[in-house]
Design a protein around this motif. Structure first.
Motif, PDB file in Angstrom:
ATOM      1  N   ASN A  51       0.827  -1.218   0.000  1.00  0.00           N
ATOM      2  CA  ASN A  51       0.000   0.000   0.000  1.00  0.00           C
ATOM      3  C   ASN A  51       0.855   1.258   0.000  1.00  0.00           C
ATOM      4  N   LEU A  52       1.938   1.211   0.755  1.00  0.00           N
ATOM      5  CA  LEU A  52       2.826   2.375   0.824  1.00  0.00           C
ATOM      6  C   LEU A  52       3.474   2.644  -0.526  1.00  0.00           C
ATOM      7  N   LEU A  53       3.976   1.597  -1.176  1.00  0.00           N
ATOM      8  CA  LEU A  53       4.618   1.783  -2.482  1.00  0.00           C
ATOM      9  C   LEU A  53       3.606   2.240  -3.540  1.00  0.00           C
ATOM     10  N   LYS A  54       2.373   1.754  -3.431  1.00  0.00           N
ATOM     11  CA  LYS A  54       1.325   2.210  -4.345  1.00  0.00           C
ATOM     12  C   LYS A  54       1.092   3.710  -4.187  1.00  0.00           C
ATOM     13  N   THR A  55       1.050   4.164  -2.939  1.00  0.00           N
ATOM     14  CA  THR A  55       0.846   5.594  -2.684  1.00  0.00           C
ATOM     15  C   THR A  55       2.029   6.419  -3.160  1.00  0.00           C
ATOM     16  N   VAL A  56       3.224   5.955  -2.832  1.00  0.00           N
ATOM     17  CA  VAL A  56       4.444   6.680  -3.216  1.00  0.00           C
ATOM     18  C   VAL A  56       4.544   6.822  -4.727  1.00  0.00           C
ATOM     19  N   ASN A  57       4.104   5.807  -5.456  1.00  0.00           N
ATOM     20  CA  ASN A  57       4.199   5.822  -6.923  1.00  0.00           C
ATOM     21  C   ASN A  57       2.974   6.418  -7.611  1.00  0.00           C
ATOM     22  N   SER A  58       2.042   6.931  -6.835  1.00  0.00           N
ATOM     23  CA  SER A  58       0.844   7.513  -7.439  1.00  0.00           C
ATOM     24  C   SER A  58       1.177   8.833  -8.130  1.00  0.00           C
ATOM     25  N   ALA A  59       0.342   9.187  -9.073  1.00  0.00           N
ATOM     26  CA  ALA A  59       0.536  10.443  -9.809  1.00  0.00           C
ATOM     27  C   ALA A  59       0.459  11.639  -8.869  1.00  0.00           C
ATOM     28  N   HIS A  60      -0.309  11.488  -7.792  1.00  0.00           N
ATOM     29  CA  HIS A  60      -0.468  12.590  -6.837  1.00  0.00           C
ATOM     30  C   HIS A  60       0.860  12.971  -6.181  1.00  0.00           C
ATOM     31  N   ILE A  61       1.692  11.983  -5.864  1.00  0.00           N
ATOM     32  CA  ILE A  61       2.991  12.261  -5.250  1.00  0.00           C
ATOM     33  C   ILE A  61       3.941  12.855  -6.275  1.00  0.00           C
ATOM     34  N   GLY A  62       3.892  12.338  -7.497  1.00  0.00           N
ATOM     35  CA  GLY A  62       4.633  12.938  -8.600  1.00  0.00           C
ATOM     36  C   GLY A  62       6.135  12.742  -8.578  1.00  0.00           C
ATOM     37  N   LEU A  63       6.602  11.602  -8.097  1.00  0.00           N
ATOM     38  CA  LEU A  63       8.042  11.350  -8.123  1.00  0.00           C
ATOM     39  C   LEU A  63       8.497  11.050  -9.553  1.00  0.00           C
ATOM     40  N   PRO A  64       9.730  11.422  -9.898  1.00  0.00           N
ATOM     41  CA  PRO A  64      10.201  11.264 -11.288  1.00  0.00           C
ATOM     42  C   PRO A  64      10.541   9.828 -11.671  1.00  0.00           C
ATOM     43  N   VAL A  65      10.752   8.961 -10.669  1.00  0.00           N
ATOM     44  CA  VAL A  65      11.102   7.565 -10.967  1.00  0.00           C
ATOM     45  C   VAL A  65      10.209   6.635 -10.157  1.00  0.00           C
ATOM     46  N   LYS A  66      10.124   5.385 -10.601  1.00  0.00           N
ATOM     47  CA  LYS A  66       9.333   4.388  -9.878  1.00  0.00           C
ATOM     48  C   LYS A  66      10.103   3.934  -8.638  1.00  0.00           C
ATOM     49  N   VAL A  67       9.418   3.899  -7.508  1.00  0.00           N
ATOM     50  CA  VAL A  67      10.027   3.483  -6.243  1.00  0.00           C
ATOM     51  C   VAL A  67       9.709   2.016  -6.007  1.00  0.00           C
ATOM     52  N   ASP A  68      10.738   1.208  -5.741  1.00  0.00           N
ATOM     53  CA  ASP A  68      10.557  -0.237  -5.611  1.00  0.00           C
ATOM     54  C   ASP A  68      10.766  -0.767  -4.198  1.00  0.00           C
ATOM     55  N   SER A  69      11.187   0.087  -3.260  1.00  0.00           N
ATOM     56  CA  SER A  69      11.456  -0.397  -1.905  1.00  0.00           C
ATOM     57  C   SER A  69      11.163   0.696  -0.886  1.00  0.00           C
ATOM     58  N   ILE A  70      10.968   0.286   0.366  1.00  0.00           N
ATOM     59  CA  ILE A  70      10.750   1.241   1.450  1.00  0.00           C
ATOM     60  C   ILE A  70      11.995   2.104   1.643  1.00  0.00           C
ATOM     61  N   GLN A  71      13.169   1.475   1.535  1.00  0.00           N
ATOM     62  CA  GLN A  71      14.426   2.217   1.668  1.00  0.00           C
ATOM     63  C   GLN A  71      14.500   3.342   0.635  1.00  0.00           C
ATOM     64  N   GLN A  72      14.135   3.039  -0.593  1.00  0.00           N
ATOM     65  CA  GLN A  72      14.166   4.047  -1.656  1.00  0.00           C
ATOM     66  C   GLN A  72      13.126   5.132  -1.385  1.00  0.00           C
ATOM     67  N   ALA A  73      11.959   4.744  -0.876  1.00  0.00           N
ATOM     68  CA  ALA A  73      10.914   5.724  -0.559  1.00  0.00           C
ATOM     69  C   ALA A  73      11.395   6.703   0.500  1.00  0.00           C
ATOM     70  N   VAL A  74      12.065   6.178   1.522  1.00  0.00           N
ATOM     71  CA  VAL A  74      12.580   7.038   2.591  1.00  0.00           C
ATOM     72  C   VAL A  74      13.646   7.982   2.054  1.00  0.00           C
ATOM     73  N   SER A  75      14.528   7.470   1.184  1.00  0.00           N
ATOM     74  CA  SER A  75      15.610   8.310   0.652  1.00  0.00           C
ATOM     75  C   SER A  75      15.076   9.433  -0.218  1.00  0.00           C
ATOM     76  N   MET A  76      13.929   9.205  -0.879  1.00  0.00           N
ATOM     77  CA  MET A  76      13.383  10.219  -1.786  1.00  0.00           C
ATOM     78  C   MET A  76      12.406  11.180  -1.086  1.00  0.00           C
ATOM     79  N   LEU A  77      11.665  10.660  -0.127  1.00  0.00           N
ATOM     80  CA  LEU A  77      10.636  11.486   0.523  1.00  0.00           C
ATOM     81  C   LEU A  77      11.015  11.953   1.923  1.00  0.00           C
ATOM     82  N   GLY A  78      11.954  11.261   2.536  1.00  0.00           N
ATOM     83  CA  GLY A  78      12.320  11.580   3.911  1.00  0.00           C
ATOM     84  C   GLY A  78      11.589  10.681   4.896  1.00  0.00           C
ATOM     85  N   LEU A  79      12.230  10.448   6.028  1.00  0.00           N
ATOM     86  CA  LEU A  79      11.694   9.531   7.029  1.00  0.00           C
ATOM     87  C   LEU A  79      10.338   9.983   7.553  1.00  0.00           C
ATOM     88  N   GLN A  80      10.221  11.278   7.887  1.00  0.00           N
ATOM     89  CA  GLN A  80       8.984  11.767   8.492  1.00  0.00           C
ATOM     90  C   GLN A  80       7.780  11.558   7.570  1.00  0.00           C
TER      91      GLN A  80
END
Length: 282
Positions: A51-80
């Protein structure tokens, strides 16, 4: 009128809180825990990770690359932000329902709770408060008592509103007098049964500041102000809007310049539109 025991029995009908939430909060609040520890806890739960990766990769978040792991999500969005996403995704099931007794349609309370949580986080950062995840979580759950109490409020709404109009009571005071229980106290009972920390229970119980001592607790005062900002902006939503005591000393402490309060109300509206847009896109 239904007895107090009838109200308390309904607490068991609420969807339980996933155990991973407590682990996330403990790690997020512990300065000695590592980022690796937090990622490992989240990744152990396949549903939360998906569910978290689905949200992170949604158009609403608008990240430039596809996120495949929680570690990558934290590095791109920040821990908080990742912690907040995990909390929001796993605390909303009860709050997404309609609460007809309070005049709230399906999704209203959840949208408001998310927006208040973001405003509370903003205020907490401005005042360099610790325990941001705890304040954010308390803001999400501050009105969990309404999920149970709304049916009882619907049965006694005239008596409650009369106490507010004729006797100058706040809505929460009128709830307690008429029903024997108010939504903030019930929220604290629910938080205790869900094994949240004593401070989070205190924040939820006192988010309308019925205990004068709560005004001196920075986290609880922050939650109160974020909630009051929501009421001032959302004056047409819910039967209890603005039927609460305004503690001017707390407002003066946080907003010595009235322009600061106006700016926060504008911020609230912007966050609200963002959340509503996310719901529509989901």
């Amino acid at each position: 009128m239904d007895s107090l025991s009838s109200i308390l029995k309904k607490v068991k009908q609420l969807d339980p809180i996933p155990t991973v939430i407590h682990k996330v909060l403990d790690l997020a609040d512990n300065p000695e825990s590592s980022l690796k520890d937090l990622v490992a806890v989240v990744e152990r739960d396949a549903a939360i990770t998906a569910n978290l990766l689905k949200t992170v990769n949604s158009a609403h978040i608008g990240l430039p690359v596809k996120v495949d792991s929680i570690q990558q999500a934290v590095s791109m969005l920040g821990l908080q932000q990742v912690v907040e996403m995990v909390l929001a995704q796993n605390l909303g099931s009860n709050l997404k329902r309609s609460q007809k007794g309070y005049g709230l349609a399906k999704g209203d309370l959840w949208c408001q709770s998310l927006t208040v949580a973001m405003v509370a986080r903003t205020l907490a950062r401005q005042r360099d408060l610790m325990s941001l995840p705890a304040i954010y979580t308390a803001a999400l759950l501050k009105d969990i008592g309404k999920v149970i109490l709304h049916a009882f409020v619907a049965d006694q709404i005239e008596a409650i509103q009369q106490s507010v109009a004729r006797r100058g009571m706040s809505f929460v005071e009128a709830e307690k007098e008429v029903l024997g229980m108010d939504h903030a106290t019930l929220g604290g009972i629910i938080a205790k049964q869900w094994h949240f920390s004593s401070h989070m229970i205190y924040m939820i119980e006192n988010h309308h500041l019925p205990d004068p001592a709560a005004r001196n607790d920075p986290a609880t005062a922050t939650l109160y102000l974020a909630d009051m900002v929501a009421m001032m902006v959302d004056t047409g939503i819910g039967v209890d809007r603005l039927a609460y005591h305004v503690h001017q000393d707390v407002f003066n402490d946080f907003f010595p310049d009235k322009q600061q309060l106006k700016s926060l109300m504008i911020t609230y509206k912007g966050l609200q539109r963002e959340i509503q847009g996310f719901f529509k896109a989901d």
